[in-house]
Design an enzyme around this catalytic site. Structure first.
Site, PDB file in Angstrom:
ATOM      1  N   GLU A 192      48.857  13.932  14.560  1.00 43.59           N
ATOM      2  CA  GLU A 192      48.563  14.692  15.606  1.00 43.59           C
ATOM      3  C   GLU A 192      49.169  16.253  15.389  1.00 43.59           C
ATOM      4  O   GLU A 192      48.643  17.296  15.506  1.00 43.59           O
ATOM      5  CB  GLU A 192      49.664  13.685  17.337  1.00 43.59           C
ATOM      6  CG  GLU A 192      50.288  15.012  18.100  1.00 43.59           C
ATOM      7  CD  GLU A 192      51.205  14.248  19.601  1.00 43.59           C
ATOM      8  OE1 GLU A 192      51.432  13.561  18.793  1.00 43.59           O
ATOM      9  OE2 GLU A 192      50.603  14.854  20.140  1.00 43.59           O
ATOM     10  N   ASP A 271      50.543  11.680  28.448  1.00 46.04           N
ATOM     11  CA  ASP A 271      51.780  12.451  29.248  1.00 46.04           C
ATOM     12  C   ASP A 271      51.053  12.838  30.083  1.00 46.04           C
ATOM     13  O   ASP A 271      51.578  14.173  30.499  1.00 46.04           O
ATOM     14  CB  ASP A 271      51.728  13.104  29.032  1.00 46.04           C
ATOM     15  CG  ASP A 271      53.180  12.389  27.072  1.00 46.04           C
ATOM     16  OD1 ASP A 271      53.806  11.260  27.025  1.00 46.04           O
ATOM     17  OD2 ASP A 271      52.825  12.629  26.299  1.00 46.04           O
TER      18      ASP A 271
HETATM   19  N1  ADE Z   1      55.863  10.033  23.263  1.00 45.30           N
HETATM   20  C1  ADE Z   1      55.182   9.951  24.325  1.00 45.30           C
HETATM   21  N2  ADE Z   1      53.380  11.354  24.024  1.00 45.30           N
HETATM   22  C2  ADE Z   1      53.914  11.238  23.044  1.00 45.30           C
HETATM   23  C3  ADE Z   1      53.061  12.150  21.857  1.00 45.30           C
HETATM   24  N3  ADE Z   1      51.864  13.249  22.634  1.00 45.30           N
HETATM   25  N4  ADE Z   1      52.903  12.256  20.558  1.00 45.30           N
HETATM   26  C4  ADE Z   1      54.039  11.250  20.160  1.00 45.30           C
HETATM   27  N5  ADE Z   1      54.775  10.321  20.699  1.00 45.30           N
HETATM   28  C5  ADE Z   1      54.513  10.435  22.028  1.00 45.30           C
HETATM   29 ZN    ZN Z   2      50.530  10.277  22.374  1.00 44.96          ZN
END
Ligand code: ADE
Ligand code: ZN
Length: 330
Positions: A192, A271
């Site tokens: 990410e 999220d």
């Molecule tokens: N916890 C909640 N959303 C997240 C994300 N996008 N990356 C890492 N941890 C998370």
């Molecule tokens: Zn996540």
């Protein structure tokens, strides 16, 4: 978009909408440092993953009782169902609650109250995936796994989330080995914000079956070739990537190129209360902004069911896949 789909990358705490946050705050006598929902929404401007996580953990203060977790999950499932989600594999972050004195039994018990009614009430089948916070210690993760043993009949797998850079997957080798020995499925966030090497490590050291995000694989052609060859599902979250600035704009998102390369991509909302859209909104946005055609969208929906942990109910998976194939785009 009501195209039938599975949501495979969804943090239940990340579905806490400002209205529910204030309602739970009032119910539990918690004071939030925001005047109202507008002031809270105005704080949803993030520079990176950490700046989001700070607010995400702060707002969890309102989640205290079983009923709170049940209400949170119920609200998510109703919204998801309205956007075509037929199956949801839901992450939760136990350490973010146990650290505040909220027991694991409260968290799992509350979520389960909503999940066990979900197929009858919303037409959405569910699984629960317990995530370890990678910026906490490996010992804390192991203690969390041990504490979860009484609840394993309700937990399908384990994941790894929170601040990625500086916390490589190998830190959690033992706990993922122990989870596998307990029969749990394994996934992890990787690539990410962290480098492509974290994706390789998640596969080779943690034995994950899916990579959450995996976006930065595009920087390593050999890794892309491997992910294609091994058909490793990537749970992409384009709206999250825009809000957390891992891509500049949605129009610049590599999803079309990743599909063209043959990667097994799925589309998810991460999220959604914070990033501006649930699963159907995400499909709508990539259709509109990235110009994905109907058959590409169908492929993403098909992949979501193929990559889901429905091995214990292949009949249900087949039914969902048939719905994807017969869906008529408008
Ligand atoms: N916890 C909640 N959303 C997240 C994300 N996008 N990356 C890492 N941890 C998370
Ligand atoms: Zn996540």
């Amino acid at each position: 978009m009501s195209l039938p789909k599975a949501e495979l990358h969804l943090h239940i705490e990340g579905t806490l909408e400002p209205e529910l946050a204030f309602e739970l705050a009032a119910r539990n006598g918690v004071t939030l440092p925001y005047a109202d929902t507008d002031a809270l929404r105005a704080a949803y401007r993030f520079e990176d993953l950490q700046s989001f996580l700070n607010l995400y953990y702060e707002l969890m203060a309102v989640l205290r009782t079983e009923q709170d977790f049940a209400d949170l999950a119920h609200a998510y499932l109703a919204r998801a169902a309205a956007q075509g989600v037929r199956h949801a594999e839901i992450f939760f972050d136990p350490q973010a609650h146990t650290a505040r004195g909220v027991g694991l039994g409260t968290v799992v018990g509350g979520l389960w109250r909503a999940l066990e009614r979900s197929r009858a009430e919303h037409g959405v089948s569910t699984r629960l995936i317990m995530c370890f916070l990678r910026d906490e210690s490996a010992e804390s993760a192991m203690a969390t796994l041990r504490a979860a043993e009484p609840y394993l009949d309700r937990i399908t797998g384990v994941g790894l989330d929170s601040a990625e850079v500086g916390h490589p997957p190998a830190k959690f080798r033992e706990v993922f080995d122990a989870a596998a020995a307990l029969g749990l499925r394994r996934v992890a966030h990787a690539g990410e914000e962290g480098p492509p090497a974290y994706i390789t490590e998640a596969l080779d050291v943690l034995g994950v079956e899916r990579v959450d995000h995996g976006l930065r694989c595009t920087e390593d052609p050999d890794l892309v070739a491997r992910l294609v060859r091994e058909r490793v599902p990537l749970t992409l979250c384009p709206l999250s990537n825009v809000r957390l600035r891992t891509v500049d704009t949605l129009a610049a998102h590599p999803l079309p190129a990743m599909l063209d390369a043959g990667l097994m991509c799925t589309l998810n909302s991460d999220d959604p209360a914070y990033f501006g859209g649930y699963a159907g909104d995400t499909f709508d946005a990539v259709r509109r902004t990235l110009g994905l055609g109907d058959e590409r969208l169908r492929e993403l929906a098909r992949n979501s069911f193929l990559a889901s942990f429905l091995e214990d109910d292949e009949e249900l998976r087949a039914r969902y896949l048939a719905e994807v194939e017969s869906y008529e785009f408008r």
